[in-house]
Write an enzyme that holds these catalytic residues in place. Structure first.
Site, mmCIF file in Angstrom:
data_model
loop_
_atom_site.group_PDB
_atom_site.id
_atom_site.type_symbol
_atom_site.label_atom_id
_atom_site.label_comp_id
_atom_site.label_asym_id
_atom_site.label_seq_id
_atom_site.Cartn_x
_atom_site.Cartn_y
_atom_site.Cartn_z
ATOM 1 N N ILE A 1 0.898 -1.159 0.000
ATOM 2 C CA ILE A 1 0.000 0.000 0.000
ATOM 3 C C ILE A 1 0.938 1.210 0.000
ATOM 4 O O ILE A 1 1.858 1.290 0.810
ATOM 5 C CB ILE A 1 -0.947 -0.012 1.219
ATOM 6 C CG1 ILE A 1 -1.911 1.189 1.202
ATOM 7 C CG2 ILE A 1 -0.212 -0.070 2.543
ATOM 8 C CD1 ILE A 1 -3.020 1.105 2.271
ATOM 9 N N SER A 2 0.770 2.099 -0.967
ATOM 10 C CA SER A 2 1.689 3.247 -1.100
ATOM 11 C C SER A 2 1.638 4.132 0.131
ATOM 12 O O SER A 2 0.637 4.181 0.842
ATOM 13 C CB SER A 2 1.313 4.094 -2.321
ATOM 14 O OG SER A 2 1.545 3.385 -3.508
#
Length: 213
Positions: free
Chosen positions: A63-64
């Site tokens: 997840i960025s």
């Protein structure tokens, strides 16, 4: 799926931190405040969900970090009802931020495990993208084109030609380009054949994989 006042407080702090790092779009900051990032992570990461960091998710993906999500979203200059193509649904967090901004989101994910998890999670949270699909992001979604903007959430060695073709004139394509370290790159389509290119420094993403089947 609990979202508490404590979580809200942590989101407010995160938005303040992103503003200090240079995110100026108030709508983007409001969307960050609204979306419960902890629900997109394994419960083991819940205590860290509102740090400005990337975390592992299923299928060897990440997840960025929130700054990256906010930065890419800000570059798109999202307006309500914009039709946006997202390449790499991943956890669904970026999708949720775009939906919170009023965009009609069409998203593609090539990892089947992630696609199944995210397709089940988003409706449970009341987040409704227009279309989620399992497939090769390099090809985009020609049946739904053209798009007001396109966001690619994985590092790519080149800008896939089909994505450029699916962008409206005046539209923006935001993509991290390069191997290893990527340069955040934005193309603005000026006419049928011409694109204006802008670069915004280095970021690090998981690679955008082309479907070799």
């Amino acid at each position: 799926m609990k979202d508490t006042n404590k979580h809200q407080g942590l989101r407010n702090q995160l938005a303040k931190q992103l503003e200090e790092k240079g995110i100026t779009d108030k709508n983007v900051l409001e969307a960050i405040k609204r979306i419960p990032r902890h629900l997109f992570l394994d419960s083991g990461f819940e205590d860290f969900a509102y740090q400005d960091k990337a975390f592992p998710i299923a299928a060897g993906q990440t997840i960025s970090q929130p700054f990256t999500v906010a930065f890419q979203t800000q570059l798109l200059q999202v307006k309500k009802d914009d039709k946006i193509l997202e390449i790499g649904t991943g956890s669904g967090y970026q999708t949720a931020v775009l939906v919170a901004l009023g965009a009609k989101v069409y998203s593609v994910e090539r990892q089947n495990e992630l696609f199944k998890i995210t397709s089940a999670l988003l409706p449970k949270m009341g987040i409704r993208p227009k279309h989620l699909s399992f497939g090769d992001g390099y090809k985009g979604l020609p049946n739904y084109a053209p798009f007001d903007s396109i966001i690619v959430t994985a590092g790519a060695p080149i800008i896939p030609k089909p994505l450029m073709a699916q962008l409206k004139i005046g539209g923006r394509l935001v993509i991290p380009l390069g191997e290893g370290e990527q340069i955040m790159t934005m193309l603005i389509r000026k006419n049928e054949t011409q694109f204006e290119k802008h670069e915004f420094g280095e970021f690090r993403f998981v690679p955008l994989l082309e479907d070799k089947n």
